[in-house]
Design a protein around this motif. Structure first.
Motif, PDB file in Angstrom:
ATOM      1  N   LEU A 280      60.256  41.674  16.114  1.00 27.80           N
ATOM      2  CA  LEU A 280      59.717  40.364  16.486  1.00 27.80           C
ATOM      3  C   LEU A 280      58.323  40.100  15.920  1.00 27.80           C
ATOM      4  O   LEU A 280      57.737  39.060  16.212  1.00 27.80           O
ATOM      5  CB  LEU A 280      59.669  40.235  18.013  1.00 27.80           C
ATOM      6  N   SER A 281      57.786  41.034  15.137  1.00 28.28           N
ATOM      7  CA  SER A 281      56.413  40.845  14.659  1.00 28.28           C
ATOM      8  C   SER A 281      56.266  39.614  13.774  1.00 28.28           C
ATOM      9  O   SER A 281      55.165  39.074  13.624  1.00 28.28           O
ATOM     10  CB  SER A 281      55.942  42.090  13.895  1.00 28.28           C
ATOM     11  N   ASP A 282      57.361  39.120  13.188  1.00 26.26           N
ATOM     12  CA  ASP A 282      57.275  37.924  12.352  1.00 26.26           C
ATOM     13  C   ASP A 282      56.869  36.700  13.168  1.00 26.26           C
ATOM     14  O   ASP A 282      56.329  35.734  12.623  1.00 26.26           O
ATOM     15  CB  ASP A 282      58.607  37.666  11.652  1.00 26.26           C
ATOM     16  N   LEU A 283      57.123  36.727  14.475  1.00 23.73           N
ATOM     17  CA  LEU A 283      56.719  35.599  15.324  1.00 23.73           C
ATOM     18  C   LEU A 283      55.214  35.412  15.328  1.00 23.73           C
ATOM     19  O   LEU A 283      54.714  34.301  15.538  1.00 23.73           O
ATOM     20  CB  LEU A 283      57.218  35.809  16.760  1.00 23.73           C
ATOM     21  N   ILE A 284      54.474  36.506  15.113  1.00 23.67           N
ATOM     22  CA  ILE A 284      53.016  36.418  15.118  1.00 23.67           C
ATOM     23  C   ILE A 284      52.449  36.636  13.714  1.00 23.67           C
ATOM     24  O   ILE A 284      51.289  37.005  13.552  1.00 23.67           O
ATOM     25  CB  ILE A 284      52.409  37.398  16.142  1.00 23.67           C
ATOM     26  N   GLY A 285      53.273  36.397  12.700  1.00 25.37           N
ATOM     27  CA  GLY A 285      52.787  36.441  11.327  1.00 25.37           C
ATOM     28  C   GLY A 285      53.213  37.650  10.538  1.00 25.37           C
ATOM     29  O   GLY A 285      53.026  37.695   9.324  1.00 25.37           O
ATOM     30  N   GLY A 286      53.783  38.668  11.192  1.00 27.42           N
ATOM     31  CA  GLY A 286      54.185  39.872  10.476  1.00 27.42           C
ATOM     32  C   GLY A 286      52.999  40.778  10.184  1.00 27.42           C
ATOM     33  O   GLY A 286      51.861  40.326  10.062  1.00 27.42           O
ATOM     34  N   ILE A 287      53.255  42.065  10.081  1.00 28.24           N
ATOM     35  CA  ILE A 287      52.208  43.052   9.866  1.00 28.24           C
ATOM     36  C   ILE A 287      52.516  43.813   8.581  1.00 28.24           C
ATOM     37  O   ILE A 287      53.657  44.178   8.320  1.00 28.24           O
ATOM     38  CB  ILE A 287      52.126  44.047  11.052  1.00 28.24           C
ATOM     39  N   GLN A 288      51.492  44.028   7.765  1.00 30.60           N
ATOM     40  CA  GLN A 288      51.665  44.791   6.540  1.00 30.60           C
ATOM     41  C   GLN A 288      50.472  45.723   6.345  1.00 30.60           C
ATOM     42  O   GLN A 288      49.373  45.455   6.833  1.00 30.60           O
ATOM     43  CB  GLN A 288      51.788  43.856   5.334  1.00 30.60           C
ATOM     44  N   ALA A 289      50.708  46.818   5.630  1.00 28.61           N
ATOM     45  CA  ALA A 289      49.635  47.744   5.287  1.00 28.61           C
ATOM     46  C   ALA A 289      49.012  47.295   3.966  1.00 28.61           C
ATOM     47  O   ALA A 289      49.715  47.001   3.000  1.00 28.61           O
ATOM     48  CB  ALA A 289      50.183  49.159   5.161  1.00 28.61           C
ATOM     49  N   VAL A 290      47.682  47.217   3.940  1.00 28.62           N
ATOM     50  CA  VAL A 290      46.943  46.762   2.764  1.00 28.62           C
ATOM     51  C   VAL A 290      45.960  47.849   2.358  1.00 28.62           C
ATOM     52  O   VAL A 290      45.271  48.431   3.209  1.00 28.62           O
ATOM     53  CB  VAL A 290      46.181  45.446   3.060  1.00 28.62           C
ATOM     54  N   THR A 291      45.895  48.141   1.068  1.00 27.38           N
ATOM     55  CA  THR A 291      44.931  49.105   0.550  1.00 27.38           C
ATOM     56  C   THR A 291      43.720  48.362   0.018  1.00 27.38           C
ATOM     57  O   THR A 291      43.836  47.507  -0.858  1.00 27.38           O
ATOM     58  CB  THR A 291      45.555  49.947  -0.577  1.00 27.38           C
ATOM     59  N   LEU A 292      42.561  48.667   0.571  1.00 26.14           N
ATOM     60  CA  LEU A 292      41.317  48.008   0.197  1.00 26.14           C
ATOM     61  C   LEU A 292      40.659  48.738  -0.962  1.00 26.14           C
ATOM     62  O   LEU A 292      40.869  49.925  -1.179  1.00 26.14           O
ATOM     63  CB  LEU A 292      40.347  47.970   1.385  1.00 26.14           C
ATOM     64  N   GLY A 293      39.838  48.003  -1.701  1.00 29.58           N
ATOM     65  CA  GLY A 293      38.993  48.635  -2.698  1.00 29.58           C
ATOM     66  C   GLY A 293      37.866  49.407  -2.043  1.00 29.58           C
ATOM     67  O   GLY A 293      37.597  49.270  -0.842  1.00 29.58           O
ATOM     68  N   ASP A 294      37.197  50.234  -2.826  1.00 29.52           N
ATOM     69  CA  ASP A 294      36.120  51.066  -2.278  1.00 29.52           C
ATOM     70  C   ASP A 294      35.029  50.214  -1.649  1.00 29.52           C
ATOM     71  O   ASP A 294      34.551  50.512  -0.549  1.00 29.52           O
ATOM     72  CB  ASP A 294      35.529  51.951  -3.380  1.00 29.52           C
ATOM     73  N   GLU A 295      34.615  49.157  -2.348  1.00 25.16           N
ATOM     74  CA  GLU A 295      33.515  48.342  -1.846  1.00 25.16           C
ATOM     75  C   GLU A 295      33.897  47.637  -0.551  1.00 25.16           C
ATOM     76  O   GLU A 295      33.116  47.588   0.396  1.00 25.16           O
ATOM     77  CB  GLU A 295      33.102  47.308  -2.906  1.00 25.16           C
ATOM     78  N   GLU A 296      35.128  47.073  -0.501  1.00 23.11           N
ATOM     79  CA  GLU A 296      35.551  46.363   0.697  1.00 23.11           C
ATOM     80  C   GLU A 296      35.695  47.321   1.874  1.00 23.11           C
ATOM     81  O   GLU A 296      35.332  46.989   3.006  1.00 23.11           O
ATOM     82  CB  GLU A 296      36.874  45.652   0.422  1.00 23.11           C
ATOM     83  N   ALA A 297      36.213  48.528   1.618  1.00 23.06           N
ATOM     84  CA  ALA A 297      36.348  49.510   2.701  1.00 23.06           C
ATOM     85  C   ALA A 297      34.981  49.906   3.244  1.00 23.06           C
ATOM     86  O   ALA A 297      34.799  50.052   4.451  1.00 23.06           O
ATOM     87  CB  ALA A 297      37.097  50.747   2.206  1.00 23.06           C
TER      88      ALA A 297
END
Length: 602
Positions: A280-297
């Motif tokens: 049901l996570s799509d009801l709230i937009g869905g969840i995904q894993a994202v890999t950040l760049g070094d600076e953003e992390a």
């Protein structure tokens, strides 16, 4: 020909509805305005006579929730706050058969109803398919239940109702459908999978008002009926009870994207339960894993892999029905989910009906927490940075305390600038080439610590200000400028140039400030290697010295590219930054551990 008595019987529910609605809309407090119709006598008529007679004159009859009849056990009545046995003799197969013969057909989900009532009878079967238990749940039409969220219903935004079983989700859904259809004149279609919203039989219960009801032949076909309702019947609102499968969640998103208002319920007690529910996570937009760049992390202070929302939620508003008189409202589901994923409890709006029946609305502040989303480890996945309380938030301006070259009066000038900053007056003094110094700079999205380091190391004639109107220039992070049209418009109106910094690093900030001041960053005198070697090891300093000599002795004077010695990734990154400082292009090539840098002429 229909008899007079039959016509009166058919008209009775409508008369009850009209009278209940009129009473519900009087000027009484909310829970004094609630009117309840339960058709309880109709349900009692389906029970064995000994059980029915006990409940007919029971003092807690109005608080009855369900009657449980299990083979070989005493029949049981469950009330709001207690339960009791209805007779001493255990239930027999004849008792169960007596009830089964007087209710409607049991569907694929083992639910049945009584025609033109809201009662639900659910069956328990043995391995052979025979009914060995019945749960007779009392269905009530309660008029006035949505007084706490009526303002949200009238906005036309999609609403998701959450709560434990028995808290009143379906009752509220039924009342929302009636208000939208009768009071707001909307075209409302109810997808009634188990006939729980509008009752059993072909004629829907009058408690839904003008709303139309589509029945579902089998529970697994609910998502098809949802799409059919949109394609065939032109609804403005669709009401759905118990969204429970991935196909139904996908159908709900399809409906919402077609501009139809959705009002529904889903399995789950709280909104953050849906984050952990992949179905049901799509009801709230869905969840995904994202890999950040070094600076953003580093900027977020998080791991490189974080959880983020994939898309806009299907439902704009979520209501957590914690108790019958205490609801928690999330008016922006997208913001709430983002806060949860970053490991914070968001601020919530609580709506509470007090003993006098008046609705009280107050806000509960959120807090930081550690959430085990994703891999089961407790940590801050993507923490929200706290609201700034330093130099920009307080409106202060920080001068550079050291003087620039060739201008011994600069320190005194900065002191004067600091003292007069509150009056928005600029104090100037001529630079070595007649420039107006200092330059007042408005930073946006730039690390304050890095700015201070650059200004201290290079002794630049710059004063940082939080007032864009008194600024001579704006320096901003490229990603922030792209997403901040208001900043661009303000700078355009004030005729203040914006100098873009590609990333929050010392070399990038240094290069931008030198370009702003028309200083030449390509000479050795313009570079202070402390910005590259601060806290570096001996190997890193040797690698930077190698790159500097290659640039100054071969690349710039001879116009030839140079390959450096193989280095680790972190050292190559420092060499890249050094090459950028000289305005030169550089690339890494080769395979580890022999990967190395090549610097090209301008």
């Amino acid at each position: 020909m229909v008899s007079q008595n039959q016509r009166q019987l058919d008209q009775q529910p409508d008369q009850v509805l009209d009278q209940s609605v009129k009473e519900a809309e009087t000027e009484k407090p909310l829970f004094q305005r609630m009117q309840v119709t339960d058709d309880l006598d109709t349900l009692l008529a389906t029970l064995p006579p000994e059980i029915s007679s006990t409940l007919t004159n029971h003092p807690q009859r109005g608080e009855l929730i369900e009657v449980v009849i299990d083979l070989g056990r005493k029949p049981e009545a469950r009330f709001a706050n207690n339960w009791e046995y209805l007779r001493e003799e255990p239930v027999t197969r004849e008792d169960i058969q007596f009830c089964s013969d007087r209710v409607g057909m049991f569907s694929g989900d083992n639910r049945a109803g009584i025609e033109r009532t809201l009662h639900r009878i659910s069956a328990m079967r043995n391995r052979g398919g025979e009914i060995v238990g019945l749960t007779c749940r009392i269905g009530r039409a309660v008029y006035g239940t949505i007084g706490m969220i009526r303002d949200l219903v009238e906005t036309g935004r999609s609403i998701l109702m959450l709560g434990r079983p028995g808290v009143g989700k379906t009752t509220a859904l039924r009342e929302i459908a009636r208000v939208l259809a009768d009071d707001l004149n909307k075209r409302v279609v109810i997808i009634d999978t188990s006939n729980e919203i509008a009752g059993d039989g072909d004629i829907p219960h009058p408690s839904i008002g003008r709303a139309r009801r589509m029945q579902v032949s089998r529970p697994e076909l609910q998502h098809q009926v949802m799409i059919e309702a949109v394609e065939n019947h032109m609804p403005e609102v669709i009401v759905i009870d118990e969204i429970g499968t991935e196909l139904e969640a996908l159908a709900a998103r399809t409906i919402a994207e077609r501009g139809v208002q959705l009002v529904g319920t889903a399995h789950g007690n709280r909104l953050d339960n849906l984050i952990k529910n992949p179905t049901l996570s799509d009801l709230i937009g869905g969840i995904q894993a994202v890999t950040l760049g070094d600076e953003e992390a580093r900027r977020r202070g998080s791991q490189k892999t974080v959880l983020e929302r994939k898309a806009l939620p299907t439902f704009d508003i979520a209501v957590e029905m914690l108790e019958r008189r205490r609801w928690v409202v999330h008016q922006e589901v997208s913001e709430t989910i983002d806060q949860f994923l970053r490991g914070h409890d968001p601020a919530t709006e609580v709506r509470l009906a007090n003993e006098q029946g008046e609705v009280e609305i107050y806000t509960e502040a959120g807090s930081s927490k550690s959430t085990p989303y994703g891999n089961g480890k407790t940590h801050l996945q993507n923490p929200v940075l706290p609201r700034p309380t330093g130099w920009r938030a307080s409106g202060q301006m920080t001068p550079v305390e050291s003087s620039p070259p060739h201008n011994p009066e600069f320190e005194q000038l900065l002191d004067q600038s600091w003292q007069q900053a509150d009056q928005s007056k600029k104090v100037r003094t001529p630079g070595p080439n007649g420039e107006d110094w200092p330059v007042y700079v408005y930073p946006y999205g730039i690390s304050r610590n890095l700015l201070d380091q650059v200004l201290e190391l290079l002794k630049l004639p710059v004063v940082l200000t939080k007032d864009i109107e008194s600024a001579d220039a704006v320096i901003a992070l490229r990603s922030q400028v792209k997403n901040h049209s208001k900043l661009r418009q303000m700078a355009k109106n004030k005729e203040v140039p914006i100098h873009v910094v590609k990333s929050n690093t010392l070399p990038q900030i240094t290069r931008t400030l030198q370009r702003l001041l028309d200083l030449d960053p390509t000479t050795a005198e313009g570079i202070d290697f402390r910005m590259f070697t601060e806290g570096s090891s001996q190997d890193e300093m040797e690698a930077l010295e190698e790159a500097r000599l290659a640039v100054e002795q071969i690349v710039i004077p001879k116009g030839q590219p140079v390959e450096l010695l193989p280095r680790p990734a972190n050292v190559r990154k420092m060499q890249h930054e050094l090459a950028e400082h000289y305005r030169l292009q550089s690339n890494s090539f080769g395979e580890e551990p022999n990967r190395r840098l090549r610097i090209y002429p301008a």
